[in-house]
Design a protein around this motif. Structure first.
Motif, mmCIF file in Angstrom:
data_model
loop_
_atom_site.group_PDB
_atom_site.id
_atom_site.type_symbol
_atom_site.label_atom_id
_atom_site.label_comp_id
_atom_site.label_asym_id
_atom_site.label_seq_id
_atom_site.Cartn_x
_atom_site.Cartn_y
_atom_site.Cartn_z
ATOM 1 N N ALA A 124 5.072 7.133 -14.476
ATOM 2 C CA ALA A 124 4.861 8.118 -13.485
ATOM 3 C C ALA A 124 5.721 8.356 -12.342
ATOM 4 O O ALA A 124 6.426 9.488 -12.003
ATOM 5 C CB ALA A 124 3.685 8.548 -13.230
ATOM 6 N N MET A 125 5.863 7.393 -12.087
ATOM 7 C CA MET A 125 6.612 6.942 -10.522
ATOM 8 C C MET A 125 8.081 7.181 -10.878
ATOM 9 O O MET A 125 8.929 7.552 -9.964
ATOM 10 C CB MET A 125 6.047 6.030 -9.712
ATOM 11 C CG MET A 125 4.718 6.288 -9.153
ATOM 12 S SD MET A 125 3.697 4.798 -8.287
ATOM 13 C CE MET A 125 4.959 4.269 -7.219
ATOM 14 N N VAL A 146 -8.387 -0.532 -8.725
ATOM 15 C CA VAL A 146 -9.020 0.490 -8.852
ATOM 16 C C VAL A 146 -8.706 1.444 -10.013
ATOM 17 O O VAL A 146 -9.121 2.734 -10.352
ATOM 18 C CB VAL A 146 -9.684 1.225 -7.510
ATOM 19 C CG1 VAL A 146 -10.532 0.646 -6.963
ATOM 20 C CG2 VAL A 146 -8.424 1.954 -7.020
ATOM 21 N N ARG A 147 -7.360 1.081 -10.524
ATOM 22 C CA ARG A 147 -6.616 1.948 -11.442
ATOM 23 C C ARG A 147 -6.281 3.382 -11.123
ATOM 24 O O ARG A 147 -6.514 4.295 -11.582
ATOM 25 C CB ARG A 147 -7.329 2.081 -12.833
ATOM 26 C CG ARG A 147 -7.877 0.675 -13.361
ATOM 27 C CD ARG A 147 -6.712 -0.153 -13.773
ATOM 28 N NE ARG A 147 -7.073 -1.226 -14.530
ATOM 29 C CZ ARG A 147 -7.444 -2.487 -14.354
ATOM 30 N NH1 ARG A 147 -7.447 -2.738 -12.791
ATOM 31 N NH2 ARG A 147 -8.065 -3.482 -15.138
ATOM 32 N N GLN A 148 -5.877 3.537 -9.694
ATOM 33 C CA GLN A 148 -5.425 4.672 -9.015
ATOM 34 C C GLN A 148 -4.041 4.983 -8.562
ATOM 35 O O GLN A 148 -3.689 3.588 -8.052
ATOM 36 C CB GLN A 148 -6.617 5.106 -7.966
ATOM 37 C CG GLN A 148 -7.741 5.290 -8.427
ATOM 38 C CD GLN A 148 -8.623 5.929 -7.320
ATOM 39 O OE1 GLN A 148 -8.724 5.252 -6.358
ATOM 40 N NE2 GLN A 148 -9.809 6.783 -7.604
ATOM 41 N N LEU A 149 -3.547 5.889 -8.312
ATOM 42 C CA LEU A 149 -2.350 6.121 -7.759
ATOM 43 C C LEU A 149 -2.750 6.747 -6.329
ATOM 44 O O LEU A 149 -3.393 7.634 -6.104
ATOM 45 C CB LEU A 149 -1.165 7.181 -8.277
ATOM 46 C CG LEU A 149 -0.690 6.472 -9.458
ATOM 47 C CD1 LEU A 149 0.586 7.526 -9.809
ATOM 48 C CD2 LEU A 149 0.314 5.148 -9.154
ATOM 49 N N TRP A 150 -2.237 6.159 -5.300
ATOM 50 C CA TRP A 150 -2.664 6.517 -3.788
ATOM 51 C C TRP A 150 -1.673 7.167 -3.224
ATOM 52 O O TRP A 150 -0.351 6.512 -3.312
ATOM 53 C CB TRP A 150 -3.119 5.306 -3.019
ATOM 54 C CG TRP A 150 -4.374 4.757 -3.524
ATOM 55 C CD1 TRP A 150 -5.327 5.149 -4.461
ATOM 56 C CD2 TRP A 150 -5.573 3.890 -2.729
ATOM 57 N NE1 TRP A 150 -6.514 4.516 -4.443
ATOM 58 C CE2 TRP A 150 -6.404 3.741 -3.246
ATOM 59 C CE3 TRP A 150 -5.070 3.412 -1.554
ATOM 60 C CZ2 TRP A 150 -7.588 3.108 -3.007
ATOM 61 C CZ3 TRP A 150 -6.456 2.415 -1.150
ATOM 62 C CH2 TRP A 150 -7.222 2.146 -2.044
ATOM 63 N N ASP A 192 -2.065 -1.184 -19.316
ATOM 64 C CA ASP A 192 -1.903 0.330 -19.707
ATOM 65 C C ASP A 192 -1.557 1.099 -18.135
ATOM 66 O O ASP A 192 -0.865 1.731 -18.289
ATOM 67 C CB ASP A 192 -2.953 0.815 -20.392
ATOM 68 C CG ASP A 192 -3.044 0.598 -21.814
ATOM 69 O OD1 ASP A 192 -1.699 0.216 -22.247
ATOM 70 O OD2 ASP A 192 -3.960 0.933 -22.647
ATOM 71 N N PHE A 193 -2.476 0.684 -17.227
ATOM 72 C CA PHE A 193 -2.503 1.465 -16.000
ATOM 73 C C PHE A 193 -0.968 1.064 -15.482
ATOM 74 O O PHE A 193 -0.272 2.032 -14.897
ATOM 75 C CB PHE A 193 -3.504 0.831 -15.017
ATOM 76 C CG PHE A 193 -3.305 1.586 -13.701
ATOM 77 C CD1 PHE A 193 -3.600 2.671 -13.119
ATOM 78 C CD2 PHE A 193 -2.517 0.473 -12.557
ATOM 79 C CE1 PHE A 193 -3.009 3.096 -11.932
ATOM 80 C CE2 PHE A 193 -2.270 0.955 -11.335
ATOM 81 C CZ PHE A 193 -2.783 2.194 -10.963
ATOM 82 N N ARG A 194 -0.617 -0.005 -15.356
ATOM 83 C CA ARG A 194 0.644 -0.482 -14.717
ATOM 84 C C ARG A 194 1.987 0.163 -15.452
ATOM 85 O O ARG A 194 2.843 0.865 -14.743
ATOM 86 C CB ARG A 194 1.039 -1.805 -14.795
ATOM 87 C CG ARG A 194 0.018 -2.599 -13.832
ATOM 88 C CD ARG A 194 0.288 -4.321 -13.936
ATOM 89 N NE ARG A 194 -0.598 -5.101 -13.188
ATOM 90 C CZ ARG A 194 -0.301 -5.476 -11.714
ATOM 91 N NH1 ARG A 194 0.751 -5.124 -11.342
ATOM 92 N NH2 ARG A 194 -1.380 -6.124 -11.306
#
Length: 109
Positions: A14-15, A59-63, A6-8
């Motif tokens: 989003a990107m 960590v399931r984040q966008l940096w 789901d994160f991917r």
């Protein structure tokens, strides 16, 4: 924490959507956006700078690296968006503000 699949999917959606809006905005403003190998880069000639947005899957984040700062955004299910904790800004809001600050003019995405 959301699962990796789901994160991917959320990160890519989003990107990709942000890249489309950046590409349209770059026709009116002096920057270029490139989405390659899962990383979104925004480059400026004057003043010179480069912003980078990349997923950090473990960590399931966008940096986001922009204006000599680092931002770590979490997926917030209720908002259906990646959001900067403590500031309550979505990815789009954060990038719009960073680009506007960089260029010294209001940018709409």
């Amino acid at each position: 924490m959301i699962d990796e699949q789901d994160f991917r999917r959320y990160a890519d959606e989003a990107m990709s959507a942000l890249h489309r809006r950046l590409t349209a905005a770059s026709d009116k403003h002096d920057f270029e956006a490139d989405f390659n190998a899962g990383t979104l880069a925004i480059e400026f000639e004057e003043p010179p700078a480069k912003f980078v947005i990349s997923p950090n899957t473990p960590v399931r984040q966008l940096w986001v690296s922009a204006q000599s700062k680092s931002f770590k955004l979490d997926w917030i299910e209720s908002r259906q968006a990646f959001v900067l904790p403590g500031k309550d800004k979505t990815l789009d809001e954060l990038i719009r503000e960073a680009i506007s600050d960089q260029l010294g003019e209001e940018v709409t995405l």
